[in-house]
Design a protein around this motif. Structure first.
Motif, PDB file in Angstrom:
ATOM      1  N   VAL A  19       0.825  -1.218   0.000  1.00 36.52           N
ATOM      2  CA  VAL A  19       0.000   0.000   0.000  1.00 36.52           C
ATOM      3  C   VAL A  19       0.855   1.262   0.000  1.00 36.52           C
ATOM      4  N   ILE A  20       0.486   2.198  -0.878  1.00 42.18           N
ATOM      5  CA  ILE A  20       1.149   3.505  -0.911  1.00 42.18           C
ATOM      6  C   ILE A  20       0.112   4.598  -0.680  1.00 42.18           C
ATOM      7  N   LYS A  21       0.496   5.549   0.152  1.00 44.32           N
ATOM      8  CA  LYS A  21      -0.404   6.656   0.476  1.00 44.32           C
ATOM      9  C   LYS A  21      -0.072   7.837  -0.441  1.00 44.32           C
ATOM     10  N   LEU A  26      -3.881  12.949  -4.573  1.00 46.12           N
ATOM     11  CA  LEU A  26      -4.880  12.113  -5.259  1.00 46.12           C
ATOM     12  C   LEU A  26      -6.045  11.677  -4.380  1.00 46.12           C
ATOM     13  N   ASN A  27      -5.760  11.222  -3.168  1.00 42.85           N
ATOM     14  CA  ASN A  27      -6.826  10.621  -2.348  1.00 42.85           C
ATOM     15  C   ASN A  27      -7.404  11.517  -1.260  1.00 42.85           C
ATOM     16  N   HIS A  28      -6.831  12.700  -1.110  1.00 41.28           N
ATOM     17  CA  HIS A  28      -7.378  13.589  -0.072  1.00 41.28           C
ATOM     18  C   HIS A  28      -7.261  15.031  -0.564  1.00 41.28           C
ATOM     19  N   GLU A  58     -16.993   7.113  -7.054  1.00 41.25           N
ATOM     20  CA  GLU A  58     -16.645   8.050  -5.990  1.00 41.25           C
ATOM     21  C   GLU A  58     -15.722   7.364  -4.977  1.00 41.25           C
ATOM     22  N   SER A  59     -14.852   8.059  -4.264  1.00 44.55           N
ATOM     23  CA  SER A  59     -14.647   9.474  -4.371  1.00 44.55           C
ATOM     24  C   SER A  59     -13.381   9.852  -5.157  1.00 44.55           C
ATOM     25  N   SER A  60     -12.327   9.048  -5.020  1.00 44.70           N
ATOM     26  CA  SER A  60     -11.044   9.507  -5.580  1.00 44.70           C
ATOM     27  C   SER A  60     -10.941   9.401  -7.097  1.00 44.70           C
ATOM     28  N   GLY A  61     -11.890   8.721  -7.730  1.00 44.02           N
ATOM     29  CA  GLY A  61     -11.864   8.684  -9.193  1.00 44.02           C
ATOM     30  C   GLY A  61     -12.373   9.968  -9.815  1.00 44.02           C
ATOM     31  N   ARG A  80     -22.105   5.808  -7.429  1.00 42.07           N
ATOM     32  CA  ARG A  80     -22.154   6.063  -5.988  1.00 42.07           C
ATOM     33  C   ARG A  80     -22.021   4.745  -5.233  1.00 42.07           C
ATOM     34  N   LYS A  81     -21.396   4.847  -4.066  1.00 41.58           N
ATOM     35  CA  LYS A  81     -21.252   3.654  -3.217  1.00 41.58           C
ATOM     36  C   LYS A  81     -22.403   3.531  -2.238  1.00 41.58           C
ATOM     37  N   ARG A  82     -23.039   4.649  -1.969  1.00 42.32           N
ATOM     38  CA  ARG A  82     -24.216   4.620  -1.080  1.00 42.32           C
ATOM     39  C   ARG A  82     -25.376   5.252  -1.812  1.00 42.32           C
ATOM     40  N   TYR A  97     -16.460  -6.231  -4.610  1.00 39.33           N
ATOM     41  CA  TYR A  97     -15.793  -6.751  -3.414  1.00 39.33           C
ATOM     42  C   TYR A  97     -14.377  -6.193  -3.347  1.00 39.33           C
ATOM     43  N   SER A  98     -14.013  -5.655  -2.200  1.00 34.58           N
ATOM     44  CA  SER A  98     -12.662  -5.164  -2.008  1.00 34.58           C
ATOM     45  C   SER A  98     -11.852  -6.162  -1.187  1.00 34.58           C
ATOM     46  N   TYR A  99     -10.817  -6.731  -1.830  1.00 34.57           N
ATOM     47  CA  TYR A  99      -9.939  -7.653  -1.106  1.00 34.57           C
ATOM     48  C   TYR A  99      -9.170  -6.899  -0.030  1.00 34.57           C
ATOM     49  N   THR A 100      -8.808  -5.645  -0.359  1.00 33.43           N
ATOM     50  CA  THR A 100      -8.027  -4.831   0.573  1.00 33.43           C
ATOM     51  C   THR A 100      -8.817  -4.562   1.847  1.00 33.43           C
ATOM     52  N   LYS A 101     -10.081  -4.219   1.665  1.00 33.44           N
ATOM     53  CA  LYS A 101     -10.892  -3.844   2.828  1.00 33.44           C
ATOM     54  C   LYS A 101     -11.765  -4.991   3.338  1.00 33.44           C
ATOM     55  N   ASN A 102     -11.793  -6.101   2.580  1.00 28.58           N
ATOM     56  CA  ASN A 102     -12.606  -7.253   2.941  1.00 28.58           C
ATOM     57  C   ASN A 102     -14.069  -6.876   3.164  1.00 28.58           C
ATOM     58  N   LEU A 127      -5.587   0.896  -9.606  1.00 24.26           N
ATOM     59  CA  LEU A 127      -5.968  -0.447 -10.065  1.00 24.26           C
ATOM     60  C   LEU A 127      -5.171  -1.429  -9.220  1.00 24.26           C
ATOM     61  N   ALA A 128      -5.878  -2.174  -8.384  1.00 23.18           N
ATOM     62  CA  ALA A 128      -5.222  -3.163  -7.519  1.00 23.18           C
ATOM     63  C   ALA A 128      -5.680  -4.552  -7.965  1.00 23.18           C
ATOM     64  N   ASN A 129      -6.811  -4.991  -7.439  1.00 26.97           N
ATOM     65  CA  ASN A 129      -7.333  -6.304  -7.842  1.00 26.97           C
ATOM     66  C   ASN A 129      -8.348  -6.215  -8.981  1.00 26.97           C
ATOM     67  N   GLY A 130      -8.702  -5.024  -9.339  1.00 25.20           N
ATOM     68  CA  GLY A 130      -9.555  -4.828 -10.516  1.00 25.20           C
ATOM     69  C   GLY A 130     -11.046  -4.904 -10.260  1.00 25.20           C
ATOM     70  N   GLN A 131     -11.430  -5.099  -9.014  1.00 27.00           N
ATOM     71  CA  GLN A 131     -12.854  -5.332  -8.745  1.00 27.00           C
ATOM     72  C   GLN A 131     -13.705  -4.084  -8.974  1.00 27.00           C
ATOM     73  N   GLU A 155      -1.412   2.110 -11.318  1.00 28.50           N
ATOM     74  CA  GLU A 155      -1.657   0.658 -11.315  1.00 28.50           C
ATOM     75  C   GLU A 155      -0.634   0.002 -10.405  1.00 28.50           C
ATOM     76  N   LYS A 156      -1.093  -0.942  -9.588  1.00 26.45           N
ATOM     77  CA  LYS A 156      -0.156  -1.736  -8.797  1.00 26.45           C
ATOM     78  C   LYS A 156       0.071  -3.025  -9.571  1.00 26.45           C
ATOM     79  N   GLY A 157       1.192  -3.040 -10.309  1.00 29.95           N
ATOM     80  CA  GLY A 157       1.480  -4.134 -11.246  1.00 29.95           C
ATOM     81  C   GLY A 157       1.688  -5.472 -10.567  1.00 29.95           C
TER      82      GLY A 157
HETATM   83  P1  G4P Z   1      -9.673  -3.053  -6.667  1.00 22.47           P
HETATM   84  O1  G4P Z   1     -10.914  -2.248  -6.867  1.00 22.47           O
HETATM   85  O2  G4P Z   1      -8.639  -2.820  -7.753  1.00 22.47           O
HETATM   86  O3  G4P Z   1      -9.979  -4.522  -6.477  1.00 22.47           O
HETATM   87  O4  G4P Z   1      -8.960  -2.486  -5.384  1.00 22.47           O
HETATM   88  P2  G4P Z   1      -9.143  -2.736  -3.818  1.00 22.47           P
HETATM   89  O5  G4P Z   1     -10.485  -3.288  -3.550  1.00 22.47           O
HETATM   90  O6  G4P Z   1      -7.943  -3.455  -3.386  1.00 22.47           O
HETATM   91  O7  G4P Z   1      -9.114  -1.208  -3.314  1.00 22.47           O
HETATM   92  C1  G4P Z   1     -10.040  -0.667  -2.447  1.00 22.47           C
HETATM   93  C2  G4P Z   1      -9.776   0.805  -2.255  1.00 22.47           C
HETATM   94  O8  G4P Z   1      -8.406   1.021  -1.918  1.00 22.47           O
HETATM   95  C3  G4P Z   1     -10.032   1.681  -3.443  1.00 22.47           C
HETATM   96  O9  G4P Z   1     -10.360   2.965  -2.987  1.00 22.47           O
HETATM   97  C4  G4P Z   1      -8.639   1.740  -4.099  1.00 22.47           C
HETATM   98  O10 G4P Z   1      -8.523   2.866  -4.934  1.00 22.47           O
HETATM   99  C5  G4P Z   1      -7.781   1.840  -2.899  1.00 22.47           C
HETATM  100  N1  G4P Z   1      -6.415   1.362  -3.023  1.00 22.47           N
HETATM  101  C6  G4P Z   1      -5.974   0.140  -3.390  1.00 22.47           C
HETATM  102  N2  G4P Z   1      -4.648   0.070  -3.256  1.00 22.47           N
HETATM  103  C7  G4P Z   1      -4.230   1.270  -2.799  1.00 22.47           C
HETATM  104  C8  G4P Z   1      -2.964   1.812  -2.456  1.00 22.47           C
HETATM  105  O11 G4P Z   1      -1.893   1.177  -2.528  1.00 22.47           O
HETATM  106  N3  G4P Z   1      -2.949   3.101  -2.023  1.00 22.47           N
HETATM  107  C9  G4P Z   1      -4.085   3.856  -1.910  1.00 22.47           C
HETATM  108  N4  G4P Z   1      -3.946   5.101  -1.497  1.00 22.47           N
HETATM  109  N5  G4P Z   1      -5.294   3.375  -2.220  1.00 22.47           N
HETATM  110  C10 G4P Z   1      -5.364   2.098  -2.653  1.00 22.47           C
HETATM  111  P3  G4P Z   1     -11.755   3.371  -2.402  1.00 22.47           P
HETATM  112  O12 G4P Z   1     -12.108   2.562  -1.215  1.00 22.47           O
HETATM  113  O13 G4P Z   1     -12.742   3.311  -3.523  1.00 22.47           O
HETATM  114  O14 G4P Z   1     -11.485   4.820  -1.889  1.00 22.47           O
HETATM  115  P4  G4P Z   1     -11.877   6.242  -2.412  1.00 22.47           P
HETATM  116  O15 G4P Z   1     -12.017   6.184  -3.910  1.00 22.47           O
HETATM  117  O16 G4P Z   1     -13.165   6.565  -1.754  1.00 22.47           O
HETATM  118  O17 G4P Z   1     -10.736   7.112  -2.027  1.00 22.47           O
END
Ligand code: G4P
Length: 196
Positions: A19-21, A26-28, A58-61, A80-82, A97-102, A127-131, A155-157
């Protein structure tokens, strides 16, 4: 995109091996002038593609999508997510489904703003897992719209999303592709490696 890579190196903070902040631009906090150059780069990469609409989440896109829309001179719709008070039942919805956030989110767009005449460019920040991108593509397909491609800021290659989309024949343009975040260092993939 060299300027983006520099920005990631100067303003990004590696939080872990995966993960990179990038809250600084971009995100805040959003740097509008820099975001405009990102929009112009997307517009350049998808020029003359007949795009009629940009679809993001939404939101960071929203920031990169709006700047791309400004350059391409097409409207931007964000899923929208909500459910909002004014977003009624006249919706296309998909499960993401977000693998990162489960966790799963239902994402939605109104049927009023996307239809079978649209040629869609999907844009997202990461772009992480592409979901998330697959969910957006699902929405476009439900509307009967044509998908022209996918534009990604970072993209996280080393995660599966890019491969998943490209294996389906989807045209993916990522402005910076991170090969590794190991040991607190950002390593970028070369353009050749990305194109394979
Ligand atoms: P996926 O859609 O590619 O499968 O990604 P994943 O579920 O893993 O990502 C969930 C959220 O975390 C997404 O934002 C995604 O943009 C963000 N994310 C994934 N990897 C990173 C990372 O390394 N750094 C940062 N900063 N963000 C990451 P989100 O929940 O939709 O948030 P937001 O758009 O409301 O800001």
């Amino acid at each position: 995109m060299e300027a983006l890579k520099q920005k990631i190196l100067t303003d990004g903070k590696v939080l872990s091996d995966s993960v990179i902040k990038v809250d600084a631009f971009l995100n805040h906090q959003v740097d509008p002038l820099f975001m405009q150059t990102i929009g112009e780069e997307f517009a350049f990469r998808f020029a003359n593609s007949g795009i009629t609409k940009i679809l993001t989440l939404e939101s960071s896109g929203i920031a990169p999508a709006v700047m791309a829309g400004l350059s391409l001179q097409v409207p931007v719709i964000f899923a929208r997510k909500r459910k909002s008070l004014t977003l009624n039942e006249y919706l296309y919805s998909a499960e993401v489904y977000s693998y990162t956030k489960n966790e799963s989110n239902e994402i939605s767009v109104s049927k009023d703003y996307i239809d079978s005449h649209d040629v869609v460019l999907v844009i997202d920040d990461f772009l992480a897992n592409g979901q998330a991108v697959l969910g957006l593509i699902d929405l476009a397909e439900q509307a009967g719209a044509a998908l022209k491609g996918v534009g990604i800021v970072i993209e996280k290659g080393f995660q599966k999303g890019g491969e998943l989309l490209r294996d389906r024949g989807i045209h993916v343009e990522s402005l910076a592709t991170i090969a590794s975040l190991a040991d607190g260092h950002v390593t970028f993939q070369t353009e050749e490696a990305v194109l394979r």
